[in-house]
Design an enzyme around this catalytic site. Structure first.
Site, PDB file in Angstrom:
ATOM      1  N   HIS A  15       0.970  -1.067   0.104  1.00 28.31           N
ATOM      2  CA  HIS A  15       0.085  -0.001   0.085  1.00 28.31           C
ATOM      3  C   HIS A  15       0.833   1.053  -0.081  1.00 28.31           C
ATOM      4  O   HIS A  15       2.086   1.181   0.110  1.00 28.31           O
ATOM      5  CB  HIS A  15      -0.977   0.171   1.054  1.00 28.31           C
ATOM      6  CG  HIS A  15      -0.078   0.102   2.456  1.00 28.31           C
ATOM      7  ND1 HIS A  15       0.667  -0.686   3.370  1.00 28.31           N
ATOM      8  CD2 HIS A  15       0.235   1.076   3.265  1.00 28.31           C
ATOM      9  CE1 HIS A  15       1.136  -0.453   4.364  1.00 28.31           C
ATOM     10  NE2 HIS A  15       1.063   0.934   4.200  1.00 28.31           N
ATOM     11  N   HIS A  18       5.446   5.600  -0.892  1.00 27.91           N
ATOM     12  CA  HIS A  18       6.464   4.547  -1.326  1.00 27.91           C
ATOM     13  C   HIS A  18       5.400   3.205  -0.906  1.00 27.91           C
ATOM     14  O   HIS A  18       4.794   3.316  -0.043  1.00 27.91           O
ATOM     15  CB  HIS A  18       7.659   4.443  -0.517  1.00 27.91           C
ATOM     16  CG  HIS A  18       7.298   4.383   1.048  1.00 27.91           C
ATOM     17  ND1 HIS A  18       7.185   5.581   1.774  1.00 27.91           N
ATOM     18  CD2 HIS A  18       7.452   3.290   1.943  1.00 27.91           C
ATOM     19  CE1 HIS A  18       6.973   5.024   2.884  1.00 27.91           C
ATOM     20  NE2 HIS A  18       7.242   4.095   3.084  1.00 27.91           N
TER      21      HIS A  18
END
Length: 185
Positions: free
Chosen positions: A43, A129
């Site tokens: 995620h 990220h």
């Protein structure tokens, strides 16, 4: 219950999770990290809430929903491998996305909605990220160039179409349970 934490994150499409996991499979033997994340846990964190009562979670979720009700889905492109921590013994290995202003705009709205609900959030700048692994534990110094070449990570486009409230389950695999998803239009 105090070890239970919650966070809002950009949900990644299942196809992307599978593809990303497939690309990093060969890294597991060549680049030793203590923990590799389960692909279901991939995620992009938008706001880390920490411990939160049900009332606070419900208020934050309702506020985020209202804030994002007119937001449209948008494309993102997976484009790099990077690390956090020391270059030679990093604590986090991650996949990044090309800069997209819409991602920063949506993150700011989610973050602000959580602040307005009463959460104290980490003030560090947003660095989108996808965490892949934690705690490098190789005998030789880590090489980002080697890790990047082994993944064959070329530009891969995907649609950012949902923000999800997740609950952590420390020690479990997968570690993150989706509680509520907010679809972008």
């Amino acid at each position: 219950m105090t070890n239970t934490h919650f966070f809002f994150a950009l949900t990644l499409p299942d196809e992307l999770k599978k593809e990303l996991y497939g690309r990093i499979e060969q890294l597991k033997t060549a680049v030793p990290f203590k923990k590799w994340l389960h692909p279901a846990d991939y995620h992009i964190t938008m706001a880390f809430l920490g411990h939160a009562s049900e009332l606070m979670r419900n208020e934050a979720t309702a506020h985020v929903k209202r804030t994002l009700e007119k937001e449209a889905a948008f494309p993102l492109i997976l484009d790099e491998i990077g690390t956090f921590g020391r270059d030679d013994y990093p604590r986090i290995l991650w996949a990044g996305v090309e800069f997209e202003q819409r991602l920063f705009d949506v993150q700011k709205k989610v973050y602000q909605a959580c602040l307005e609900t009463g959460f104290s959030l980490d003030p560090k700048p947003f660095k989108p990220h996808i965490t892949l692994a934690r705690k490098y534990n190789g005998e030789e110094a880590f090489s980002l160039q080697q890790a990047s070449s082994l993944t064959g990570l070329e530009s891969k486009s995907f649609l950012a179409s949902a923000i999800t409230l997740y609950q952590t389950h420390i020690g479990a695999s997968p570690s993150y349970e989706p509680i509520c998803s907010i679809q972008l239009q």
